[in-house]
Design a protein around this motif. Structure first.
Motif, PDB file in Angstrom:
ATOM      1  N   SER A   1       0.830  -1.210   0.000  1.00 57.52           N
ATOM      2  CA  SER A   1       0.000   0.000   0.000  1.00 57.52           C
ATOM      3  C   SER A   1       0.861   1.255   0.000  1.00 57.52           C
ATOM      4  CB  SER A   1      -0.928   0.003   1.216  1.00 57.52           C
ATOM      5  OG  SER A   1      -1.822  -1.092   1.179  1.00 57.52           O
ATOM      6  N   ILE A   2       1.938   1.239   0.777  1.00 54.53           N
ATOM      7  CA  ILE A   2       2.819   2.416   0.836  1.00 54.53           C
ATOM      8  C   ILE A   2       3.543   2.612  -0.488  1.00 54.53           C
ATOM      9  CG2 ILE A   2       4.847   3.383   1.979  1.00 54.53           C
ATOM     10  CD1 ILE A   2       3.926   2.007   4.552  1.00 54.53           C
ATOM     11  N   LYS A   3       4.023   1.522  -1.086  1.00 52.25           N
ATOM     12  CA  LYS A   3       4.701   1.635  -2.379  1.00 52.25           C
ATOM     13  C   LYS A   3       3.734   2.096  -3.464  1.00 52.25           C
ATOM     14  CE  LYS A   3       7.976  -2.013  -1.170  1.00 52.25           C
ATOM     15  NZ  LYS A   3       8.375  -3.429  -1.424  1.00 52.25           N
ATOM     16  N   ALA A   4       2.510   1.608  -3.408  1.00 53.01           N
ATOM     17  CA  ALA A   4       1.509   2.028  -4.394  1.00 53.01           C
ATOM     18  C   ALA A   4       1.188   3.512  -4.263  1.00 53.01           C
ATOM     19  CB  ALA A   4       0.232   1.193  -4.233  1.00 53.01           C
ATOM     20  N   ILE A   5       1.145   3.997  -3.032  1.00 49.56           N
ATOM     21  CA  ILE A   5       0.917   5.432  -2.800  1.00 49.56           C
ATOM     22  C   ILE A   5       2.074   6.246  -3.387  1.00 49.56           C
ATOM     23  CG2 ILE A   5       1.006   7.180  -0.958  1.00 49.56           C
ATOM     24  CD1 ILE A   5      -1.750   6.119  -1.270  1.00 49.56           C
ATOM     25  N   ALA A   6       3.295   5.781  -3.179  1.00 49.29           N
ATOM     26  CA  ALA A   6       4.467   6.483  -3.724  1.00 49.29           C
ATOM     27  C   ALA A   6       4.409   6.536  -5.248  1.00 49.29           C
ATOM     28  CB  ALA A   6       5.749   5.796  -3.263  1.00 49.29           C
ATOM     29  N   ASN A   7       4.001   5.447  -5.881  1.00 53.29           N
ATOM     30  CA  ASN A   7       3.876   5.426  -7.338  1.00 53.29           C
ATOM     31  C   ASN A   7       2.755   6.348  -7.816  1.00 53.29           C
ATOM     32  OD1 ASN A   7       5.936   3.514  -7.681  1.00 53.29           O
ATOM     33  ND2 ASN A   7       4.537   1.799  -7.466  1.00 53.29           N
ATOM     34  N   ARG A   8       1.661   6.337  -7.080  1.00 53.45           N
ATOM     35  CA  ARG A   8       0.483   7.115  -7.492  1.00 53.45           C
ATOM     36  C   ARG A   8       0.764   8.616  -7.500  1.00 53.45           C
ATOM     37  NH1 ARG A   8      -5.612   6.036  -5.275  1.00 53.45           N
ATOM     38  NH2 ARG A   8      -6.681   7.724  -6.350  1.00 53.45           N
ATOM     39  N   TYR A   9       1.533   9.090  -6.532  1.00 51.04           N
ATOM     40  CA  TYR A   9       1.715  10.536  -6.384  1.00 51.04           C
ATOM     41  C   TYR A   9       3.130  11.010  -6.743  1.00 51.04           C
ATOM     42  CZ  TYR A   9      -2.800  10.365  -4.066  1.00 51.04           C
ATOM     43  OH  TYR A   9      -4.134  10.181  -3.796  1.00 51.04           O
ATOM     44  N   ALA A  10       3.905  10.173  -7.430  1.00 52.35           N
ATOM     45  CA  ALA A  10       5.271  10.559  -7.795  1.00 52.35           C
ATOM     46  C   ALA A  10       5.288  11.819  -8.658  1.00 52.35           C
ATOM     47  CB  ALA A  10       5.961   9.404  -8.516  1.00 52.35           C
ATOM     48  N   LYS A  11       4.358  11.907  -9.612  1.00 55.06           N
ATOM     49  CA  LYS A  11       4.341  13.060 -10.517  1.00 55.06           C
ATOM     50  C   LYS A  11       3.770  14.309  -9.858  1.00 55.06           C
ATOM     51  CE  LYS A  11       4.207  10.425 -14.825  1.00 55.06           C
ATOM     52  NZ  LYS A  11       3.481  10.153 -16.085  1.00 55.06           N
ATOM     53  N   LYS A  12       3.246  14.157  -8.648  1.00 53.21           N
ATOM     54  CA  LYS A  12       2.750  15.323  -7.914  1.00 53.21           C
ATOM     55  C   LYS A  12       3.732  15.776  -6.839  1.00 53.21           C
ATOM     56  CE  LYS A  12      -2.170  14.577  -8.792  1.00 53.21           C
ATOM     57  NZ  LYS A  12      -3.528  14.503  -8.216  1.00 53.21           N
ATOM     58  N   GLY A  13       4.939  15.192  -6.871  1.00 50.32           N
ATOM     59  CA  GLY A  13       5.989  15.669  -5.977  1.00 50.32           C
ATOM     60  C   GLY A  13       6.241  14.821  -4.758  1.00 50.32           C
ATOM     61  N   LEU A  14       5.758  13.574  -4.731  1.00 51.73           N
ATOM     62  CA  LEU A  14       5.978  12.706  -3.575  1.00 51.73           C
ATOM     63  C   LEU A  14       7.195  11.820  -3.812  1.00 51.73           C
ATOM     64  CD1 LEU A  14       4.784  11.886  -0.792  1.00 51.73           C
ATOM     65  CD2 LEU A  14       3.647   9.991  -1.975  1.00 51.73           C
ATOM     66  N   ARG A  15       8.069  11.753  -2.811  1.00 49.48           N
ATOM     67  CA  ARG A  15       9.245  10.882  -2.855  1.00 49.48           C
ATOM     68  C   ARG A  15       9.241   9.982  -1.630  1.00 49.48           C
ATOM     69  NH1 ARG A  15       8.643  12.770  -7.003  1.00 49.48           N
ATOM     70  NH2 ARG A  15      10.074  13.922  -8.364  1.00 49.48           N
ATOM     71  N   LEU A  16       9.661   8.741  -1.818  1.00 48.60           N
ATOM     72  CA  LEU A  16       9.698   7.760  -0.733  1.00 48.60           C
ATOM     73  C   LEU A  16      11.146   7.399  -0.422  1.00 48.60           C
ATOM     74  CD1 LEU A  16       7.448   4.724  -0.123  1.00 48.60           C
ATOM     75  CD2 LEU A  16       9.909   4.329  -0.295  1.00 48.60           C
ATOM     76  N   ILE A  17      11.498   7.400   0.865  1.00 48.44           N
ATOM     77  CA  ILE A  17      12.834   7.002   1.308  1.00 48.44           C
ATOM     78  C   ILE A  17      12.677   5.865   2.307  1.00 48.44           C
ATOM     79  CG2 ILE A  17      14.978   7.714   2.423  1.00 48.44           C
ATOM     80  CD1 ILE A  17      14.342  10.586   1.593  1.00 48.44           C
ATOM     81  N   GLU A  18      13.173   4.686   1.940  1.00 47.33           N
ATOM     82  CA  GLU A  18      13.092   3.530   2.834  1.00 47.33           C
ATOM     83  C   GLU A  18      14.274   3.551   3.801  1.00 47.33           C
ATOM     84  OE1 GLU A  18      12.620  -1.352   2.721  1.00 47.33           O
ATOM     85  OE2 GLU A  18      12.898  -0.236   0.854  1.00 47.33           O
ATOM     86  N   VAL A  19      13.968   3.423   5.068  1.00 47.36           N
ATOM     87  CA  VAL A  19      14.995   3.458   6.118  1.00 47.36           C
ATOM     88  C   VAL A  19      14.907   2.164   6.918  1.00 47.36           C
ATOM     89  CG1 VAL A  19      15.792   4.662   8.190  1.00 47.36           C
ATOM     90  CG2 VAL A  19      14.874   5.976   6.266  1.00 47.36           C
TER      91      VAL A  19
END
Length: 391
Positions: free
Chosen positions: A210-228
């Motif tokens: 779900s989190i990865k899908a959210i990152a893909n969905r909003y990538a073009k709107k300026g969302l970036r995901l950093i896995e820690v």
């Protein structure tokens, strides 16, 4: 002595990063070459251009500038404005770069089909790029939308070159959970107050997906995901400081979160969540997943002692999950929900499902230890494999 185009290109200020680029330097060598060496240097330049995957010289330079951090982009990120003198220098340099990128081989008196070139407005293109940085990013944040924190002592982000392409449309069920994540993320993107989220519950129910899908969905709107990773939690304050001034929005993603009773990372994450000296900035949220809500693996010895000791221990184990603004529960599907998943996923793969397939799906879930979206997808994939083997 009059200044040539090659001289101007060799002494860039705002776009000085181009002077470190081997293909750009090779083109300057072509401009400076005499008649005897021009073709040999042009051949070398063309070979480097082809090796980088380009035939168009204009496209190559445009792509380099498009994601190049400069003093101009740094100033815009820092203050939202750019000194006029810096803008004037940048416009002059972009004019020179535009001239260079419109030069075709036949203009240099050599074979005309080596590379292609065209005149484009680099000035307008770059200014538009700056104004869109809150959605497109710049540098590595412009080229990629998922990152990992490198497993060293240094604070280094590594782009995920081939991210999981999962989409929200592929995640069936859990509509209320997904809506809560979507609403929170859209609030972050809109500059509103957004919560840290803890997604907890049974294994295989799609928390991480779900989190990865959210990152893909909003990538073009300026969302970036950093896995820690959990082992890098101590470096979180430094990471938050690094991205605080970026115009983009960030999800810090911590997967499979749990702690032992004496784990120092417990207190460190708790401090970040509740706001330590390095408070979480408005452009960042933390999304974590766990199979357990209380996050701390409590031993029976922790329950020993008087009533006050027991209460203190339980309060401590609850305190971290309470620091998340929302805790979202993902429960294993019941028998009918599991069969609904089987039908949805089968439709995605183009697999027909009849009563016999449903029976095999139920038996497969029992053999695998329980029902879940992950088990349902694995079953359908196994059905496809067996069907191909039977052909």
């Amino acid at each position: 002595m009059s200044e040539t185009l090659a001289d101007r290109l060799e002494n860039l200020i705002v776009f000085m990063g181009l002077n470190e680029d081997p293909i750009f330097k090779a083109f300057i060598d072509v401009l400076k070459a005499d008649e005897a060496s021009c073709y040999a240097k042009a051949a070398r330049f063309t070979g480097l251009l082809y090796k980088a995957g380009y035939v168009s010289w204009t496209d190559y330079v445009f792509d380099q500038i498009d994601n190049m951090p400069t003093c101009l982009s740094d100033a815009y990120i820092e203050s939202g404005s750019i000194p006029e003198r810096m803008v004037n220098i940048a416009m002059d340099e972009l004019n020179s770069i535009s001239q260079a990128c419109s030069i075709t081989p036949d203009q240099l008196g050599i074979r005309r089909d080596l590379w292609s070139a065209e005149a484009i407005d680099f000035q307008a293109g770059y200014l538009n790029r700056l104004l869109m940085m809150d959605q497109t990013g710049i540098g590595i944040f412009g080229l990629h939308h998922m990152f990992r924190l490198k497993r060293t002592t240094d604070l280094e982000l590594v782009p995920v070159v081939h991210p999981d392409p999962i989409t929200m449309d592929q995640l069936f069920g859990y509509e209320s959970q997904h809506q809560a994540i979507i609403a929170n993320t859209e609030g972050l993107l809109a500059g509103k107050m957004a919560s840290n989220l803890l997604l907890y519950g049974d294994a295989g129910t799609g928390k991480s997906a779900s989190i990865k899908a959210i990152a893909n969905r909003y990538a073009k709107k300026g969302l970036r995901l950093i896995e820690v990773g959990k082992d890098r939690i101590p470096i979180l304050p430094e990471l938050l400081d690094l991205i605080a001034k970026q115009p983009l929005k960030f999800v810090i993603y911590i997967d499979d979160l749990s702690f032992s009773e004496d784990d120092d990372s417990f207190a460190q994450l708790k401090a970040v969540l509740e706001g330590s000296v390095s408070a979480r900035s408005e452009n960042t949220v933390i999304y974590a997943t766990s199979n357990r809500r209380h996050l701390v693996k409590e031993s029976f010895s922790a329950r020993a002692g008087d009533d006050m000791h027991v209460r203190d221990t339980l309060q401590e184990t609850l305190s971290l999950s309470q620091r998340f603004g929302q805790c979202i529960f993902f429960e294993k599907p019941n028998a009918q929900e599991y069969l609904n998943l089987i039908h949805h996923i089968a439709q995605e793969y183009g697999v027909d499902v009849d009563e016999q397939v449903e029976q095999r799906a139920s038996a497969y879930a029992i053999a695998q230890g329980g029902r879940s979206p992950r088990i349902a997808r694995q079953f359908i994939e196994n059905e496809m494999i067996q069907a191909k083997e039977g052909e």
